[in-house]
Design a protein around this motif. Structure first.
Motif, mmCIF file in Angstrom:
data_model
loop_
_atom_site.group_PDB
_atom_site.id
_atom_site.type_symbol
_atom_site.label_atom_id
_atom_site.label_comp_id
_atom_site.label_asym_id
_atom_site.label_seq_id
_atom_site.Cartn_x
_atom_site.Cartn_y
_atom_site.Cartn_z
ATOM 1 N N HIS A 192 28.434 39.488 52.544
ATOM 2 C CA HIS A 192 28.673 40.623 51.662
ATOM 3 C C HIS A 192 29.107 40.148 50.288
ATOM 4 C CE1 HIS A 192 28.447 43.917 54.656
ATOM 5 N NE2 HIS A 192 28.695 42.924 55.474
ATOM 6 N N PRO A 193 28.589 40.818 49.288
ATOM 7 C CA PRO A 193 29.033 40.486 47.940
ATOM 8 C C PRO A 193 30.512 40.805 47.800
ATOM 9 C CG PRO A 193 27.746 42.515 47.975
ATOM 10 C CD PRO A 193 27.638 41.910 49.334
ATOM 11 N N THR A 194 31.242 39.849 47.286
ATOM 12 C CA THR A 194 32.691 40.016 47.192
ATOM 13 C C THR A 194 33.116 39.779 45.755
ATOM 14 O OG1 THR A 194 32.731 38.976 49.370
ATOM 15 C CG2 THR A 194 34.847 39.377 48.324
ATOM 16 N N SER A 195 33.821 40.725 45.219
ATOM 17 C CA SER A 195 34.222 40.609 43.821
ATOM 18 C C SER A 195 35.341 39.581 43.671
ATOM 19 C CB SER A 195 34.710 41.965 43.307
ATOM 20 O OG SER A 195 35.998 42.226 43.816
ATOM 21 N N ALA A 196 35.515 39.115 42.472
ATOM 22 C CA ALA A 196 36.557 38.125 42.201
ATOM 23 C C ALA A 196 37.922 38.684 42.567
ATOM 24 C CB ALA A 196 36.519 37.726 40.726
ATOM 25 N N ASP A 197 38.099 39.939 42.277
ATOM 26 C CA ASP A 197 39.378 40.575 42.580
ATOM 27 C C ASP A 197 39.636 40.562 44.076
ATOM 28 O OD1 ASP A 197 41.704 42.154 41.795
ATOM 29 O OD2 ASP A 197 40.718 43.739 42.970
ATOM 30 N N GLU A 198 38.599 40.857 44.820
ATOM 31 C CA GLU A 198 38.767 40.885 46.274
ATOM 32 C C GLU A 198 39.058 39.491 46.814
ATOM 33 O OE1 GLU A 198 35.948 44.646 47.518
ATOM 34 O OE2 GLU A 198 35.040 42.677 47.197
ATOM 35 N N LEU A 199 38.381 38.515 46.250
ATOM 36 C CA LEU A 199 38.646 37.146 46.666
ATOM 37 C C LEU A 199 40.119 36.814 46.451
ATOM 38 C CD1 LEU A 199 35.518 35.219 45.331
ATOM 39 C CD2 LEU A 199 36.028 35.971 47.645
ATOM 40 N N ALA A 200 40.626 37.244 45.319
ATOM 41 C CA ALA A 200 42.037 36.987 45.013
ATOM 42 C C ALA A 200 42.932 37.671 46.039
ATOM 43 C CB ALA A 200 42.356 37.483 43.605
ATOM 44 N N GLN A 201 42.554 38.878 46.404
ATOM 45 C CA GLN A 201 43.339 39.612 47.399
ATOM 46 C C GLN A 201 43.414 38.844 48.714
ATOM 47 O OE1 GLN A 201 41.634 43.733 46.855
ATOM 48 N NE2 GLN A 201 43.257 44.190 48.316
ATOM 49 N N ILE A 202 42.274 38.316 49.108
ATOM 50 C CA ILE A 202 42.249 37.575 50.363
ATOM 51 C C ILE A 202 43.110 36.320 50.269
ATOM 52 C CG2 ILE A 202 40.775 36.314 51.947
ATOM 53 C CD1 ILE A 202 38.541 38.194 51.307
ATOM 54 N N ARG A 203 42.980 35.622 49.151
ATOM 55 C CA ARG A 203 43.816 34.436 48.945
ATOM 56 C C ARG A 203 45.288 34.772 49.079
ATOM 57 N NH1 ARG A 203 40.540 30.242 46.730
ATOM 58 N NH2 ARG A 203 39.009 31.293 45.430
ATOM 59 N N SER A 204 45.645 35.886 48.475
ATOM 60 C CA SER A 204 47.036 36.312 48.536
ATOM 61 C C SER A 204 47.466 36.550 49.974
ATOM 62 C CB SER A 204 47.200 37.580 47.693
ATOM 63 O OG SER A 204 48.344 38.286 48.097
ATOM 64 N N LEU A 205 46.566 37.164 50.727
ATOM 65 C CA LEU A 205 46.887 37.424 52.130
ATOM 66 C C LEU A 205 47.028 36.112 52.899
ATOM 67 C CD1 LEU A 205 47.294 39.280 54.517
ATOM 68 C CD2 LEU A 205 44.814 39.375 54.814
ATOM 69 N N LEU A 206 46.162 35.180 52.618
ATOM 70 C CA LEU A 206 46.238 33.882 53.286
ATOM 71 C C LEU A 206 47.582 33.213 52.999
ATOM 72 C CD1 LEU A 206 42.668 32.383 52.715
ATOM 73 C CD2 LEU A 206 43.560 33.618 54.682
ATOM 74 N N ASN A 207 48.003 33.301 51.733
ATOM 75 C CA ASN A 207 49.301 32.725 51.383
ATOM 76 C C ASN A 207 50.419 33.364 52.183
ATOM 77 O OD1 ASN A 207 48.214 30.975 49.531
ATOM 78 N ND2 ASN A 207 48.483 32.373 47.785
ATOM 79 N N GLN A 208 50.364 34.668 52.253
ATOM 80 C CA GLN A 208 51.389 35.393 53.018
ATOM 81 C C GLN A 208 51.454 34.898 54.445
ATOM 82 O OE1 GLN A 208 50.244 39.531 52.008
ATOM 83 N NE2 GLN A 208 52.380 40.007 52.493
ATOM 84 N N ILE A 209 50.276 34.805 55.053
ATOM 85 C CA ILE A 209 50.234 34.387 56.453
ATOM 86 C C ILE A 209 50.822 32.999 56.623
ATOM 87 C CG2 ILE A 209 48.680 33.737 58.333
ATOM 88 C CD1 ILE A 209 46.782 35.912 57.421
ATOM 89 N N GLU A 210 50.460 32.117 55.714
ATOM 90 C CA GLU A 210 50.948 30.746 55.828
ATOM 91 C C GLU A 210 52.449 30.675 55.653
ATOM 92 O OE1 GLU A 210 48.888 28.004 53.276
ATOM 93 O OE2 GLU A 210 47.582 27.489 54.974
ATOM 94 N N GLU A 211 52.948 31.453 54.728
ATOM 95 C CA GLU A 211 54.387 31.446 54.501
ATOM 96 C C GLU A 211 55.131 31.935 55.729
ATOM 97 O OE1 GLU A 211 55.635 33.532 51.059
ATOM 98 O OE2 GLU A 211 54.365 32.357 49.699
ATOM 99 N N GLN A 212 54.616 33.017 56.276
ATOM 100 C CA GLN A 212 55.269 33.549 57.477
ATOM 101 C C GLN A 212 55.247 32.541 58.610
ATOM 102 O OE1 GLN A 212 53.638 37.287 58.551
ATOM 103 N NE2 GLN A 212 54.567 38.406 56.843
ATOM 104 N N ARG A 213 54.105 31.865 58.728
ATOM 105 C CA ARG A 213 53.982 30.890 59.803
ATOM 106 C C ARG A 213 54.997 29.763 59.630
ATOM 107 N NH1 ARG A 213 50.069 30.193 62.586
ATOM 108 N NH2 ARG A 213 48.530 31.025 61.139
ATOM 109 N N ASN A 214 55.195 29.330 58.388
ATOM 110 C CA ASN A 214 56.101 28.226 58.143
ATOM 111 C C ASN A 214 57.543 28.676 58.008
ATOM 112 O OD1 ASN A 214 53.870 26.627 58.119
ATOM 113 N ND2 ASN A 214 53.672 26.605 55.874
ATOM 114 N N GLY A 215 57.757 29.947 58.022
ATOM 115 C CA GLY A 215 59.118 30.447 57.887
ATOM 116 C C GLY A 215 59.707 30.160 56.521
#
Lengths: 142, 142
Positions: free
Chosen positions: B107-130
DNA sequence: TTGTATCTACGACGACTTTCGTATATGTTT
DNA sequence: AAACATATACGAAAGTCGTCGTAGATACAA
């Protein structure tokens, strides 16, 4: 120029396709044995399904020997893509974004997998910007 | 302690739920009008569907006035999560990863959406590492 | 009051999916 | 050859889903 008109596989047909994708060309017997590792299915049921799938063009078969051998006629990624489109449409109102966010939020994701996704995101961005270098740019130029 | 036993909505039921999620409590007439913006559906068809959904517990209704008003009884994200699980199972052999990669790739994904996903990935990683800091770590230490 | 519009309730049909029983062909073993 | 194991072909039952026709109730207008 005509796109392959792949008929949408049903759930049971998908089960069978998974077997064929994973193990390659298989006899009815083998396919049925594989299915029975997950749930109970009669032999003739699997046979019938494969015959229907043959009609639909979802599988091909070789009947050189007495025992027929079936193999997938549709490629895994292609089929999954097709189903994904439909699913995103009906369950997420067409927003693939929403779905991805949900999937990432709900399913446990390993650090390695997160890295994989990041890598894919980078790839996408590079392609979008038409860059041949792999150097990431942080900001758009003022 | 009992998880809510939400019955899986069919495709048509999902269409209706999307209307209710988007517009809030609605009459049969309004719902049907909305559906007809996408495809032709008879009034009694929509009515019947809503009645079935009422039985299944997918919607609630108020019949104070002559004209009944239906509203969704299941929450959007919850339902989508449920369907997502099933879908990942049947189409991607249980691998949510594979599905996410496909979705991002196809699916075509806009730059903004890509950024959103990156942000979510960061969140997940932070939570995982406490971690409580939001400072991103770039590499694993040698 | 009588007609008209709009609503709900309900039953039933057709398409599709899954399942399996049974018939029949083919090969194998004793 | 006779008995047996295993394969395919075919028909049909049972369940689900979407669709709609029709009947009956209720409100409102002329």
């Amino acid at each position: 120029m005509s796109k392959t008109p792949i008929p949408k596989p049903t759930e049971s047909e998908l089960e069978i396709l998974q077997v064929l994708w994973q193990h390659g060309p298989s006899t009815v017997r083998f396919t049925n044995d594989q299915l029975n590792q997950r749930r109970e299915v009669g032999y003739t049921t699997t046979l019938k399904l494969l015959q229907l799938m043959l009609d639909k063009g979802l599988v091909l078969r070789e009947d050189d020997s007495k025992t027929h051998v079936y193999r997938a006629a549709v490629r895994e990624e292609e089929t999954q893509g097709l189903l994904l489109d439909r699913f995103v449409d009906s369950a997420f109102g067409g927003s693939a974004m929403k779905m991805v966010m949900q999937a990432l939020g709900n399913h446990p994701t390993s650090a390695d997998e997160l890295a994989q996704i990041r890598s894919l995101l980078n790839q996408i961005e590079e392609q979008r910007n038409g860059n041949s270098t792999s150097k990431p740019q942080n900001d758009e130029p003022a």
